[in-house]
Design a protein around this motif. Structure first.
Motif, PDB file in Angstrom:
ATOM      1  N   LEU A 178       0.854  -1.186  -0.090  1.00 47.98           N
ATOM      2  CA  LEU A 178      -0.189  -0.240  -0.076  1.00 47.98           C
ATOM      3  C   LEU A 178       0.922   1.306  -0.173  1.00 47.98           C
ATOM      4  O   LEU A 178       0.721   2.189  -0.565  1.00 47.98           O
ATOM      5  N   ALA A 179       2.030   1.362   0.804  1.00 47.20           N
ATOM      6  CA  ALA A 179       2.830   2.384   0.892  1.00 47.20           C
ATOM      7  C   ALA A 179       3.648   2.588  -0.670  1.00 47.20           C
ATOM      8  O   ALA A 179       3.546   3.874  -1.247  1.00 47.20           O
ATOM      9  N   ASN A 180       3.895   1.279  -1.120  1.00 46.14           N
ATOM     10  CA  ASN A 180       4.550   1.480  -2.385  1.00 46.14           C
ATOM     11  C   ASN A 180       3.601   2.107  -3.355  1.00 46.14           C
ATOM     12  O   ASN A 180       3.775   3.082  -4.397  1.00 46.14           O
ATOM     13  N   LEU A 181       2.334   1.786  -3.300  1.00 50.28           N
ATOM     14  CA  LEU A 181       1.294   2.068  -4.383  1.00 50.28           C
ATOM     15  C   LEU A 181       1.203   3.569  -4.243  1.00 50.28           C
ATOM     16  O   LEU A 181       1.043   4.451  -5.339  1.00 50.28           O
ATOM     17  N   ILE A 182       1.017   4.298  -3.081  1.00 52.26           N
ATOM     18  CA  ILE A 182       0.873   5.761  -2.801  1.00 52.26           C
ATOM     19  C   ILE A 182       1.999   6.470  -3.309  1.00 52.26           C
ATOM     20  O   ILE A 182       1.725   7.251  -4.081  1.00 52.26           O
ATOM     21  N   PHE A 183       3.039   5.876  -3.187  1.00 51.60           N
ATOM     22  CA  PHE A 183       4.368   6.681  -3.649  1.00 51.60           C
ATOM     23  C   PHE A 183       4.585   6.425  -5.167  1.00 51.60           C
ATOM     24  O   PHE A 183       4.738   7.585  -5.892  1.00 51.60           O
ATOM     25  N   ILE A 184       4.027   5.357  -5.571  1.00 54.04           N
ATOM     26  CA  ILE A 184       4.308   5.270  -7.266  1.00 54.04           C
ATOM     27  C   ILE A 184       3.102   6.186  -7.607  1.00 54.04           C
ATOM     28  O   ILE A 184       3.484   7.039  -8.903  1.00 54.04           O
ATOM     29  N   ALA A 185       1.797   6.306  -6.901  1.00 54.38           N
ATOM     30  CA  ALA A 185       0.909   7.121  -7.637  1.00 54.38           C
ATOM     31  C   ALA A 185       1.352   8.610  -7.615  1.00 54.38           C
ATOM     32  O   ALA A 185       1.211   9.291  -8.501  1.00 54.38           O
ATOM     33  N   TRP A 186       2.031   9.085  -6.551  1.00 52.68           N
ATOM     34  CA  TRP A 186       2.399  10.122  -6.280  1.00 52.68           C
ATOM     35  C   TRP A 186       3.433  10.658  -7.165  1.00 52.68           C
ATOM     36  O   TRP A 186       3.500  12.095  -7.766  1.00 52.68           O
ATOM     37  N   TYR A 187       4.386   9.751  -7.396  1.00 49.45           N
ATOM     38  CA  TYR A 187       5.294  10.150  -8.523  1.00 49.45           C
ATOM     39  C   TYR A 187       4.788  10.329  -9.879  1.00 49.45           C
ATOM     40  O   TYR A 187       5.279  11.149 -10.683  1.00 49.45           O
ATOM     41  N   LEU A 188       3.847   9.426 -10.280  1.00 46.63           N
ATOM     42  CA  LEU A 188       3.250   9.564 -11.558  1.00 46.63           C
ATOM     43  C   LEU A 188       2.429  10.896 -11.533  1.00 46.63           C
ATOM     44  O   LEU A 188       2.414  11.519 -12.764  1.00 46.63           O
ATOM     45  N   PHE A 189       1.751  11.276 -10.495  1.00 47.10           N
ATOM     46  CA  PHE A 189       0.938  12.563 -10.567  1.00 47.10           C
ATOM     47  C   PHE A 189       2.075  13.719 -10.778  1.00 47.10           C
ATOM     48  O   PHE A 189       1.743  14.547 -11.341  1.00 47.10           O
ATOM     49  N   THR A 198       7.448  18.146  -6.569  1.00 49.02           N
ATOM     50  CA  THR A 198       8.023  18.518  -5.085  1.00 49.02           C
ATOM     51  C   THR A 198       9.454  17.381  -5.144  1.00 49.02           C
ATOM     52  O   THR A 198       9.150  16.484  -5.950  1.00 49.02           O
ATOM     53  N   VAL A 199      10.096  17.534  -4.273  1.00 46.84           N
ATOM     54  CA  VAL A 199      11.252  16.826  -4.168  1.00 46.84           C
ATOM     55  C   VAL A 199      10.837  15.046  -3.869  1.00 46.84           C
ATOM     56  O   VAL A 199      11.220  14.482  -4.316  1.00 46.84           O
ATOM     57  N   ILE A 200       9.919  15.228  -2.758  1.00 52.21           N
ATOM     58  CA  ILE A 200       9.442  13.964  -2.673  1.00 52.21           C
ATOM     59  C   ILE A 200       8.582  13.080  -3.519  1.00 52.21           C
ATOM     60  O   ILE A 200       8.932  12.098  -3.959  1.00 52.21           O
ATOM     61  N   GLY A 201       8.029  14.041  -4.155  1.00 48.71           N
ATOM     62  CA  GLY A 201       7.226  13.331  -5.487  1.00 48.71           C
ATOM     63  C   GLY A 201       8.297  12.773  -6.510  1.00 48.71           C
ATOM     64  O   GLY A 201       7.868  11.849  -7.241  1.00 48.71           O
ATOM     65  N   GLY A 202       9.062  13.602  -7.047  1.00 54.17           N
ATOM     66  CA  GLY A 202      10.005  13.106  -8.041  1.00 54.17           C
ATOM     67  C   GLY A 202      10.614  12.080  -7.564  1.00 54.17           C
ATOM     68  O   GLY A 202      11.266  11.332  -8.243  1.00 54.17           O
ATOM     69  N   GLN A 203      10.890  11.991  -6.155  1.00 47.82           N
ATOM     70  CA  GLN A 203      11.695  10.417  -5.728  1.00 47.82           C
ATOM     71  C   GLN A 203      10.690   9.573  -5.066  1.00 47.82           C
ATOM     72  O   GLN A 203      11.130   8.478  -4.432  1.00 47.82           O
ATOM     73  N   GLY A 204       9.503   9.748  -5.752  1.00 50.04           N
ATOM     74  CA  GLY A 204       8.498   8.888  -5.117  1.00 50.04           C
ATOM     75  C   GLY A 204       8.539   7.450  -5.428  1.00 50.04           C
ATOM     76  O   GLY A 204       8.348   6.440  -4.646  1.00 50.04           O
ATOM     77  N   ILE A 205       9.216   6.709  -6.605  1.00 46.73           N
ATOM     78  CA  ILE A 205       9.444   5.498  -6.791  1.00 46.73           C
ATOM     79  C   ILE A 205      10.729   5.024  -5.791  1.00 46.73           C
ATOM     80  O   ILE A 205      10.761   3.905  -5.291  1.00 46.73           O
ATOM     81  N   ALA A 206      11.750   5.918  -5.629  1.00 51.32           N
ATOM     82  CA  ALA A 206      12.861   5.563  -4.756  1.00 51.32           C
ATOM     83  C   ALA A 206      12.409   5.309  -3.415  1.00 51.32           C
ATOM     84  O   ALA A 206      12.513   4.437  -2.786  1.00 51.32           O
ATOM     85  N   ILE A 207      11.577   6.419  -3.044  1.00 46.91           N
ATOM     86  CA  ILE A 207      11.108   6.511  -1.449  1.00 46.91           C
ATOM     87  C   ILE A 207      10.191   5.229  -1.304  1.00 46.91           C
ATOM     88  O   ILE A 207      10.163   4.582  -0.334  1.00 46.91           O
ATOM     89  N   GLY A 208       9.186   4.999  -2.337  1.00 47.24           N
ATOM     90  CA  GLY A 208       8.299   3.763  -2.083  1.00 47.24           C
ATOM     91  C   GLY A 208       8.726   2.506  -2.147  1.00 47.24           C
ATOM     92  O   GLY A 208       8.624   1.779  -1.264  1.00 47.24           O
ATOM     93  N   SER A 209       9.784   2.155  -2.979  1.00 48.74           N
ATOM     94  CA  SER A 209      10.562   1.102  -2.909  1.00 48.74           C
ATOM     95  C   SER A 209      11.282   0.983  -1.685  1.00 48.74           C
ATOM     96  O   SER A 209      11.552  -0.377  -1.202  1.00 48.74           O
ATOM     97  N   ILE A 210      11.984   1.878  -0.881  1.00 51.19           N
ATOM     98  CA  ILE A 210      12.657   1.899   0.085  1.00 51.19           C
ATOM     99  C   ILE A 210      11.806   1.304   1.260  1.00 51.19           C
ATOM    100  O   ILE A 210      12.069   0.484   2.136  1.00 51.19           O
ATOM    101  N   VAL A 211      10.579   2.098   1.283  1.00 49.11           N
ATOM    102  CA  VAL A 211       9.719   1.658   2.345  1.00 49.11           C
ATOM    103  C   VAL A 211       9.042   0.335   2.086  1.00 49.11           C
ATOM    104  O   VAL A 211       8.921  -0.559   3.165  1.00 49.11           O
ATOM    105  N   GLU A 212       8.726  -0.053   1.064  1.00 56.74           N
ATOM    106  CA  GLU A 212       8.257  -1.320   0.540  1.00 56.74           C
ATOM    107  C   GLU A 212       9.008  -2.384   0.976  1.00 56.74           C
ATOM    108  O   GLU A 212       8.800  -3.375   1.669  1.00 56.74           O
TER     109      GLU A 212
END
Length: 435
Positions: A178-189, A198-212
């Motif tokens: 679920l956390a990965n899905l949220i960050f992937i969606a944020w990255y795509l948006f 945003t910086v977090i949005g631009g790194q969404g895939i990286a952050i999501g993969s780390i959390v996941e």
């Protein structure tokens, strides 16, 4: 493509921020990779290997997306960077799908729908991985995003089902996807401009993969612990059964051992005992005597021997019968033993009507006194049975010495035996010692 004109300091700040994000990401990934590699080497669990493969693929993809591969590994081949990205995108998803299917053991626990979803995703990402290098870059990324979202959604669905079944690890597993899905969606948006960049949005895939990946590591460890607890519980039950069986077996063995020891002890006693008189037999006497002779030699102590023979026993036996003769031998054993009081002294039937007494640490005068007390005990005793009644006398040869030759133990016996015959030749019913 959109362009921004920025100052050099702003560009330097952006690059430092990228390196900061990249350093944090790959530092965390390296720690998880090393930690889980040691666990896999210790456990040799194939599912852990699949997790490591997924972890490595995700890290390699981000290494290429950050531009580090182009900068450090293939700076003279910019087109190769795109090939790496379009290959690793579906390959990472393939490793994720294989890991999840193995993690949830969908073959044994999933429904037909679950298995169909799993097989479909596996086929799609496998095909996309195979044809990735022959399709346009944008097509691969678009298909990868669609399949990736579908795979994450399926992961959440599988996790929720396991959660509902009470599987503890499934809760963390569900939260991870679920956390990965949220960050992937944020990255795509973020990259499509649907939300403010945003910086977090631009790194969404990286952050999501780390959390996941971090949460999956925890979920996997929790699953291993549950399986371990189940194995321990099962082993404990088996151990209790085994212990109960062992206790019963031990009791049975102990009973049999005690019975065997009792039999062996009885056999040992019989092997060293004269069956008629219950005195020690000659074989046992010889062994104990030699040991005592060696000890007397070592410590320079006197050792005495009494050779005792019942006078005219053959005549007594012939006149009264063998049964009465046996009674006389039994009575003789009792009389001799009754005058021997130290635990170290030894009385044995030497053969026929002949008896022998060993007196360790005894000088000749003390041995003579004991011999006289034995002789007098015989003189004052009448053996009676029915109409048979007889008095017995004994002849005794006494000799004692402090050994001067360790191996000369036979001489002491011979000297005592010679003295016995001297007593017999001198008229019997007497004690003879060396002059």
């Amino acid at each position: 493509m959109p362009l921004d004109i920025i100052t050099y300091p702003k560009a330097a700040d952006d690059e430092r921020a990228m390196y900061l994000w990249g350093g944090a990401y790959f530092g965390i990934m390296a720690i998880m990779l090393i930690y889980n590699t040691f666990i896999w080497l210790a456990m040799r669990d194939f599912t852990y290997f699949l997790y490591l493969l997924y972890l490595t693929a995700a890290g390699a993809l981000q290494f290429a997306l950050f531009g580090f591969g182009f900068k450090y590994l293939w700076p003279d081949n910019p087109g190769f960077n795109n090939e790496v990205i379009i290959f690793l995108t579906p390959f990472m998803q393939l490793t994720a799908v294989i890991f999840v299917l193995k993690f949830v053991d969908i073959e044994n626990t999933g429904t037909k729908l679950d298995k169909a979803i799993g097989v479909t995703l596996f086929i799609l990402v496998t095909l996309l991985t195979i044809v990735s290098l022959s399709l346009p870059y944008a097509t691969v990324l678009t298909l990868g995003h669609i399949i990736g979202l579908s795979a994450v959604t399926a992961g959440i669905y599988i996790g929720i089902k396991g959660w509902m079944r009470g599987v503890k690890a499934a809760r963390i597993f569900t939260i991870a996807w679920l956390a990965n899905l949220i960050f992937i969606a944020w990255y795509l948006f973020d990259i499509t401009g649907m939300v403010n960049a945003t910086v977090i949005g631009g790194q969404g895939i990286a952050i999501g993969s780390i959390v996941e990946l971090a949460l999956l590591s925890i979920a996997f460890a929790d699953k291993i612990n549950q399986e371990k607890e189940l194995r321990i519980s099962t082993q404990q039950e088996l151990l209790e059964v085994q212990l109960d069986t062992n206790i019963k077996l031990d009791n049975k063995v102990r009973e049999r051992t005690q019975e065997l020891e009792a039999v062996n002890e009885q056999l040992a006693r019989l092997s060293i005992t004269d069956p008629l008189t219950s005195l020690y037999n000659r074989r046992h006497f010889d062994k104990v005597y030699i040991d005592n002779y060696y000890e007397a030699f070592r410590y320079k102590k006197s050792i005495a021997i009494l050779m005792i023979d019942i006078d005219h026993f053959k005549r007594l036996n012939d006149l009264n019968g063998h049964a009465f003769g046996d009674l006389c031998l039994i009575k003789a054993a009792q009389l001799i033993r009754g005058n021997i009081h130290r635990p170290t002294d030894l009385v044995a039937r030497y053969g026929g009507e002949e008896f022998i007494v060993m007196l360790p640490d005894t000088v000749i005068t003390d041995a003579l006194n004991i011999a006289e007390s034995i002789r007098k005990a015989f003189v004052s005793t009448i053996v009676s049975e029915g109409r048979h009644s007889e008095a017995m006398t004994v002849s005794i040869g006494v000799h004692a010495e402090i050994p001067i030759d360790r191996e000369n133990w036979e001489k002491l016996l011979k000297d005592a035996d010679d003295l016995l015959y001297q007593a017999k030749n001198n008229g019997r019913n007497q004690v003879a010692i060396a002059s």
